[in-house]
Design a protein around this motif. Structure first.
Motif, PDB file in Angstrom:
ATOM      1  N   ARG A   9      20.980   6.307  27.820  1.00  0.00           N
ATOM      2  CA  ARG A   9      21.824   7.391  27.306  1.00  0.00           C
ATOM      3  C   ARG A   9      23.269   6.925  27.102  1.00  0.00           C
ATOM      4  O   ARG A   9      24.199   7.727  27.185  1.00  0.00           O
ATOM      5  CB  ARG A   9      21.777   8.603  28.238  1.00  0.00           C
ATOM      6  N   LEU A  10      23.414   5.637  26.836  1.00  0.00           N
ATOM      7  CA  LEU A  10      24.757   5.100  26.661  1.00  0.00           C
ATOM      8  C   LEU A  10      25.424   5.677  25.419  1.00  0.00           C
ATOM      9  O   LEU A  10      26.629   5.979  25.432  1.00  0.00           O
ATOM     10  CB  LEU A  10      24.702   3.571  26.561  1.00  0.00           C
ATOM     11  N   VAL A  11      24.649   5.853  24.356  1.00  0.00           N
ATOM     12  CA  VAL A  11      25.214   6.434  23.131  1.00  0.00           C
ATOM     13  C   VAL A  11      25.666   7.865  23.383  1.00  0.00           C
ATOM     14  O   VAL A  11      26.734   8.283  22.912  1.00  0.00           O
ATOM     15  CB  VAL A  11      24.188   6.381  21.981  1.00  0.00           C
ATOM     16  N   PHE A  16      30.164  11.643  24.277  1.00  0.00           N
ATOM     17  CA  PHE A  16      30.835  12.563  25.197  1.00  0.00           C
ATOM     18  C   PHE A  16      32.292  12.149  25.378  1.00  0.00           C
ATOM     19  O   PHE A  16      33.207  12.979  25.322  1.00  0.00           O
ATOM     20  CB  PHE A  16      30.109  12.570  26.539  1.00  0.00           C
ATOM     21  N   ILE A  17      32.526  10.856  25.574  1.00  0.00           N
ATOM     22  CA  ILE A  17      33.889  10.347  25.754  1.00  0.00           C
ATOM     23  C   ILE A  17      34.693  10.485  24.464  1.00  0.00           C
ATOM     24  O   ILE A  17      35.887  10.827  24.486  1.00  0.00           O
ATOM     25  CB  ILE A  17      33.854   8.877  26.222  1.00  0.00           C
ATOM     26  N   LEU A  18      34.057  10.233  23.321  1.00  0.00           N
ATOM     27  CA  LEU A  18      34.751  10.396  22.036  1.00  0.00           C
ATOM     28  C   LEU A  18      35.173  11.849  21.836  1.00  0.00           C
ATOM     29  O   LEU A  18      36.276  12.129  21.341  1.00  0.00           O
ATOM     30  CB  LEU A  18      33.842   9.946  20.889  1.00  0.00           C
ATOM     31  N   CYS A 200      38.090   2.028  22.962  1.00  0.00           N
ATOM     32  CA  CYS A 200      37.120   1.004  23.379  1.00  0.00           C
ATOM     33  C   CYS A 200      35.686   1.482  23.137  1.00  0.00           C
ATOM     34  O   CYS A 200      34.841   0.714  22.663  1.00  0.00           O
ATOM     35  CB  CYS A 200      37.326   0.654  24.852  1.00  0.00           C
ATOM     36  N   CYS A 201      35.411   2.738  23.461  1.00  0.00           N
ATOM     37  CA  CYS A 201      34.068   3.283  23.254  1.00  0.00           C
ATOM     38  C   CYS A 201      33.691   3.294  21.777  1.00  0.00           C
ATOM     39  O   CYS A 201      32.546   2.989  21.413  1.00  0.00           O
ATOM     40  CB  CYS A 201      33.982   4.699  23.826  1.00  0.00           C
ATOM     41  N   LEU A 208      25.822  -1.337  19.629  1.00  0.00           N
ATOM     42  CA  LEU A 208      24.592  -0.928  20.292  1.00  0.00           C
ATOM     43  C   LEU A 208      23.461  -0.825  19.274  1.00  0.00           C
ATOM     44  O   LEU A 208      23.624  -0.255  18.196  1.00  0.00           O
ATOM     45  CB  LEU A 208      24.793   0.421  20.988  1.00  0.00           C
ATOM     46  N   LYS A 209      22.320  -1.393  19.623  1.00  0.00           N
ATOM     47  CA  LYS A 209      21.199  -1.448  18.682  1.00  0.00           C
ATOM     48  C   LYS A 209      20.759  -0.056  18.244  1.00  0.00           C
ATOM     49  O   LYS A 209      20.515   0.194  17.066  1.00  0.00           O
ATOM     50  CB  LYS A 209      20.031  -2.188  19.322  1.00  0.00           C
ATOM     51  N   PHE A 210      20.684   0.861  19.208  1.00  0.00           N
ATOM     52  CA  PHE A 210      20.247   2.220  18.891  1.00  0.00           C
ATOM     53  C   PHE A 210      21.190   2.885  17.896  1.00  0.00           C
ATOM     54  O   PHE A 210      20.765   3.470  16.899  1.00  0.00           O
ATOM     55  CB  PHE A 210      20.185   3.037  20.183  1.00  0.00           C
TER      56      PHE A 210
END
Length: 455
Positions: A9-11, A16-18, A200-201, A208-210
Motif C-alpha cells: 500500500r505504498l502508493v 495520502f501524504i500528497l 520527495c514522495c 514504483l512499478k505499480f
C-alpha cells in the motif's frame, strides 16, 4: 504479461501524504492569525479579536480576498493550460515555491519591521501561496484521477488530516499558553518539513512499478491492473509490446483494442492505427457537469457556515473553566476536521449512492439543512434569530453530521468524476473538478457574510 500489485500500500500512503501536503501549509498559515493580528496591532490580546476593536488593515477581509481570488483564478487556468506545462514542472515547481514562501514567512517572525511593510509582504505571501497551491491541487487531482477510485479517497483523506494537524497545533498552543511569536514559528516551520516530504514522495511515485503502469500505460490496461474500477469497453489485457510493433488484444466484450509503444509509453490507437485524441475541456465538462455541481454545492454549504458561523457558538452547560476556553478550537475546528476525515476515509470501502443514481445529487443538496441548524445553535451575539439548540450536545451532534457528510460527498464527487471518462481524460476531469471545488469555497465564503447579518 505486465502485472504489479500494491501489496505494501505504498502508493496509497504516498497519495495520502500528497493530499496532506496540498492543504497543510495553508491550514498552518491561517492558524497563526493571532500572530499576524498581534504584529499589526489589530487585537488587544492577540488571540480573539475584540468586538469594538478597529482593524486599520482589514486583515481578515483582505486575507479572505487574497486567498480566494488566486485559488479560483489559477484552478481555472490550470484546467486549460495544464497540457502546455509538464506535470512534473507544475507539481514539483509549486512545492518548491511554497517551501520558499514558508521559509521567508518563518524568517520574518524574528525580523522587526514597519507594520506597512510587514502587511504588504504578508498579503503578497498569501497571494502566492494560494496561487501555487491552486496549481498544485489541480495537478494532483488530475494525477490521482489516473488511478483507481480508492486512491482518490486516500488523497482526500490526507487533505482532511492536514486540518486535524493544524487544529491539534492550535489546541496545544492554547493549552500550553505559548506566546504568539513562538507558536507562529512552529506553525511556519512545520509546513516546510511537510512540503519537503511531499516533494520527495512525488518524485518517488513514478519509480514504483505499480504506479508506473498507470502513469505510462494510459488506457492500455484496465483488467491486469489491480483494484481498478473497470469501465465499459475498456476491459483489456495489458501486454508487453515490442518496440517496433503493435498488438491487438481482446476485451471481455469480444472487442479488441490496439496498443502502440512509443517513446512516451503506451497509447491507445483505433482500428486504423490512428491515436485516439483526448477530449476537449468543454467535452469533458459535458460528461462530468453533475459531479462538478455536486462538489460546488458541498463546499458552498460548508464554507457558508464554517467557520464564520460555527466559531460564534458558545458553551452553555457542559463546558466550564478551562474547557470553556478551548471549546471553540475543540468543538469547532478539531471536531470538524476529525469527522471530515472520517467521512472521506469511509469512501475507501463504502460508496453509496452510486454515481449513476439520481439520489446522489438529492442527498448533496439536502445538506443545506445544516445552514439553519447551525445558525440556530447557542450564539449570544445575535439580533434577529433566537437560539433553538442551546445545549452543547446538540451542537456537537449537528457539527459531527455536518462535517462527516462534507467529507463523504466531497470525496465521492471528486472520485466519481474521472470514472465517467476514459483514463486518458481523467487528468482534465481532475483539473476541472478542482476549479469547481474552489468555486464552491469562494461562493460559500461570500455567502457567509450574508448569513452573519441574518443572525
Amino acid at each position: 504479461m505486465l502485472c504489479a500489485s500494491d501489496n505494501g500500500r505504498l502508493v496509497a500512503v504516498i497519495f495520502f501524504i500528497l493530499g496532506m501536503g496540498t492543504l497543510l501549509p495553508w491550514n498552518f498559515f491561517i492558524t497563526a492569525f493571532g500572530y499576524f493580528n498581534e504584529r499589526l496591532n489589530t487585537t488587544k490580546s492577540g488571540n480573539v479579536s475584540d468586538a469594538g476593536q478597529t482593524d486599520p488593515y482589514m486583515f481578515d477581509n483582505m486575507c479572505v480576498l487574497l486567498s480566494q481570488l488566486p485559488l479560483l483564478m489559477f484552478t481555472f487556468l490550470n484546467s486549460f493550460l495544464y497540457q502546455r506545462i509538464p506535470e512534473r514542472t507544475r507539481i514539483a515547481g509549486s512545492l518548491v515555491f511554497i517551501l520558499l514562501l514558508f521559509l521567508l514567512t518563518a524568517t520574518l517572525v524574528k525580523v522587526k519591521m514597519e507594520q506597512d511593510i510587514f502587511f504588504n509582504i504578508t498579503m503578497s505571501t498569501i497571494w502566492f501561496i494560494n496561487m501555487f497551491g491552486a496549481v498544485l491541487q489541480g495537478s494532483l487531482f488530475g494525477l490521482v484521477g489516473k488511478f483507481p477510485p480508492k486512491y482518490s479517497s486516500c488523497f482526500m483523506s490526507g487533505q482532511a488530516m492536514a486540518g486535524i494537524f493544524s487544529a491539534a497545533a492550535m489546541l496545544m498552543a492554547m493549552i500550553s499558553k505559548t506566546d504568539n511569536e513562538s507558536a507562529a514559528l512552529g506553525y511556519f516551520i512545520t509546513p516546510c518539513a511537510a512540503t519537503l516530504l511531499t516533494l520527495c514522495c512525488y518524485l518517488v511515485l513514478p519509480q514504483l512499478k505499480f504506479a508506473g503502469l498507470y502513469l505510462k500505460a494510459g488506457t492500455a490496461n484496465k483488467e491486469a491492473l489491480p483494484d481498478l474500477d473497470l469501465r465499459k469497453n475498456e476491459n483489456v489485457t495489458l501486454v508487453k509490446l515490442k518496440p517496433t510493433g503493435s498488438e491487438s488484444t481482446p476485451d471481455c466484450n469480444g472487442k479488441s483494442t490496439l496498443f502502440d509503444l512509443d517513446a512516451e509509453g503506451l497509447k491507445t490507437v483505433d482500428r486504423k492505427g490512428e491515436p485516439e485524441e483526448k477530449l476537449s475541456v468543454l467535452a469533458v465538462f459535458k460528461k462530468i457537469w453533475l459531479m462538478a455541481l455536486c462538489v460546488t454545492c458541498v463546499f458552498t454549504v460548508t464554507l457558508s457556515v464554517f467557520p464564520a458561523i460555527t466559531v460564534l457558538v458558545e458553551p452553555n452547560e457542559m463546558f466550564t473553566g478551562t474547557w470553556a476556553d478551548i471549546f471553540r478550537p475543540l468543538c469547532c475546528f478539531m471536531l470538524f476536521n476529525v469527522m471530515d476525515w472520517i467521512g472521506r476515509s469511509v469512501t475507501s470501502f463504502f460508496q453509496w449512492p452510486k454515481k449513476e443514481s439520481c439520489l446522489f445529487p438529492i442527498l448533496v443538496t439536502s445538506r443545506m439543512i445544516f445552514i439553519p441548524a447551525l445558525m440556530l445553535c447557542n450564539i449570544s451575539s445575535r439580533t434577529y434569530l433566537a437560539s433553538l439548540f442551546t445545549h452543547e450536545f446538540a451542537y456537537i451532534c449537528i457539527m459531527s453530521l455536518f462535517a462527516m457528510t462534507n467529507g463523504y460527498f466531497a470525496c465521492l464527487s471528486m472520485s466519481y468524476a474521472p470514472q465517467l471518462l476514459r483514463a486518458k481524460d481523467a487528468e482534465t476531469a481532475g483539473a476541472l473538478m478542482t476549479f469547481f471545488l474552489a468555486l464552491g469555497l469562494s461562493l460559500g465564503a461570500m455567502l457567509s457574510f450574508v448569513l452573519k447579518k441574518l443572525l
